[in-house]
Design a protein around this motif. Sequence first.
Motif, PDB file in Angstrom:
ATOM      1  N   HIS A  66     -11.322  -0.514   4.076  1.00  0.00           N
ATOM      2  CA  HIS A  66     -11.759   0.960   4.439  1.00  0.00           C
ATOM      3  C   HIS A  66     -13.524   1.193   4.096  1.00  0.00           C
ATOM      4  CE1 HIS A  66     -11.660   2.025   0.163  1.00  0.00           C
ATOM      5  NE2 HIS A  66     -10.936   0.985   0.218  1.00  0.00           N
TER       6      HIS A  66
ATOM      7  N   ASP B 236     -15.699  -1.233  -3.023  1.00  0.00           N
ATOM      8  CA  ASP B 236     -14.373  -0.647  -3.000  1.00  0.00           C
ATOM      9  C   ASP B 236     -14.260  -0.524  -1.451  1.00  0.00           C
ATOM     10  OD1 ASP B 236     -12.326   2.096  -4.203  1.00  0.00           O
ATOM     11  OD2 ASP B 236     -12.197   0.319  -2.627  1.00  0.00           O
TER      12      ASP B 236
ATOM     13  N   GLU C 237      -9.024   5.760   3.464  1.00  0.00           N
ATOM     14  CA  GLU C 237      -8.049   5.300   2.589  1.00  0.00           C
ATOM     15  C   GLU C 237      -7.763   5.992   1.202  1.00  0.00           C
ATOM     16  OE1 GLU C 237      -8.655   3.619  -0.468  1.00  0.00           O
ATOM     17  OE2 GLU C 237      -6.853   2.568  -0.424  1.00  0.00           O
ATOM     18  N   GLU C 238      -8.867   6.519   0.661  1.00  0.00           N
ATOM     19  CA  GLU C 238      -8.896   7.152  -0.626  1.00  0.00           C
ATOM     20  C   GLU C 238      -7.996   8.777  -0.773  1.00  0.00           C
ATOM     21  OE1 GLU C 238     -11.388   3.971  -2.403  1.00  0.00           O
ATOM     22  OE2 GLU C 238      -9.787   5.395  -3.070  1.00  0.00           O
TER      23      GLU C 238
ATOM     24  N   GLN D 113     -10.837  -4.465  -8.653  1.00  0.00           N
ATOM     25  CA  GLN D 113     -11.001  -3.318  -9.616  1.00  0.00           C
ATOM     26  C   GLN D 113     -10.309  -3.353 -10.729  1.00  0.00           C
ATOM     27  OE1 GLN D 113      -9.204  -1.135  -5.847  1.00  0.00           O
ATOM     28  NE2 GLN D 113     -11.157  -0.093  -6.048  1.00  0.00           N
TER      29      GLN D 113
ATOM     30  N   HIS E 223     -14.273   2.351  -8.747  1.00  0.00           N
ATOM     31  CA  HIS E 223     -14.518   3.938  -8.668  1.00  0.00           C
ATOM     32  C   HIS E 223     -15.428   4.475  -9.598  1.00  0.00           C
ATOM     33  CE1 HIS E 223     -10.154   4.625  -6.475  1.00  0.00           C
ATOM     34  NE2 HIS E 223     -10.984   3.884  -6.132  1.00  0.00           N
TER      35      HIS E 223
HETATM   36 MN    MN Z   1     -10.513   2.907  -4.077  1.00  0.00          MN
END
Ligand code: MN
Length: 409
Positions: A78, A89, A123-124, A191, A380
């Motif tokens: 994404h 990310d 996506e988030e 992550q 993030h």
């Molecule tokens: Mn994410």
Amino acid sequence: MTFGQRIVDLAARLAQWSETSDGLTCTYLTPPHRAVAAELKKWMHDAGMSADIDAVGNVVGRYRSDNPSARTLILGSHYDTVRNAGHYDGRLGILTALVAVEHLHQSGRKLPFNVDVIAFSEEEGVRFSTPYIGSSAMAGQFDTSVLDRSDGEGHRLGDVMRAAGFDPKLIPTLARRPQDLIGYLEVHIEQGPVLLHEDFPVGIVTSIAGSVRQRVSIAGTAGHAGTVPMALRHDAAAAAAEIVLYVERRCAAAPTLVGTVGELRVPGGAINVIPGHCELTIDIRAGDDQTRDAAASDVLAEIKRVAERRGVKVETKEVSRSNNVSCSPRIQRLLAAAIARAGIGVRPLPSGAGHDAMQFKGITELGMLFVRCGNGGISHSPLETVAAADADLAARILLDTIANYEQSA
Ligand code: MN
Ligand code: HGY
Ligand code: MN
């Protein structure tokens, strides 16, 4: 230039488009989000793909096989971000796939199948509390009821889509047919700290954690901070505080269980006013759905008890639910063989984060390659980092996996 340095440079170029002057925020269909889509379309075209932007803003590049009846391998991730995000990310997966296909194109190498590089648009779930818009549409799982959801400024998702030139009526046409696909592969940053602590540059994802996400709105009684005795208060923020601490306590009760209150606000609050209204979000995940669902129902029961005890009204709305998804053993084997050929140890590991890959469960076989994060594995956050050497290795492993991809089990 190595694949890795190119990936790092391209990620930095994409990060120039942000909703804030400091840091990276690129949420669904904002002007920076549209600019990133246009740039990715250009890069995909220059890398030898036909490229287009579909009815929900996915940027879809196709590296066509010479075989007209070829099926398709999807490489995706994404390009939207959380607020104040890092550069990698989602975007690492798009750029790794882009440089791999670019290399095939530059070496004049065609494959017996098409390769689609897909930059998913959302996506988030940050702007409209609706994750996986891009990938759910492509997987034929888009829930049209979310078109009525609004962002923090009251803009309705369906209207924002139309204003961006997208027609929500076309969304069902985006659904991929299982019989046209030979798999879905996503490269993504871990992550987390596991690969860093154990000194693995990459890892193979075994399963992807699902989450239950709630929006909670608490209505108490606003009042004068100086004149209302404590015993007579119905303080919405104090109720929220009890809920936050209960989520923390309950979600510490099982090894793979986690619970997060990511948003917590007193709309229109003031220093000398007892909070009459408080809003918060809850995100609960676990390595298995049963553990997660048990925690989620305990949290809801506690919210009711807090509301009764404090004389406040609480409304909870489930905004998303995705169940745990296992990755294809066959694709895990293909990735492990490519990692071994690169002379690297194989490290299987579960993903605590959700990913677009989950949407393809039941549509086609899905697999993920994790890439080590620096800075303690933080994500993030603007502190998110990936070494160019690890990105380079990931691109080479992806290229090798594609070049040796067996179309069927
Ligand atoms: Mn994410
Ligand atoms: O929240 C997640 O798991 C992912 O980053 N969307
Ligand atoms: Mn992601």
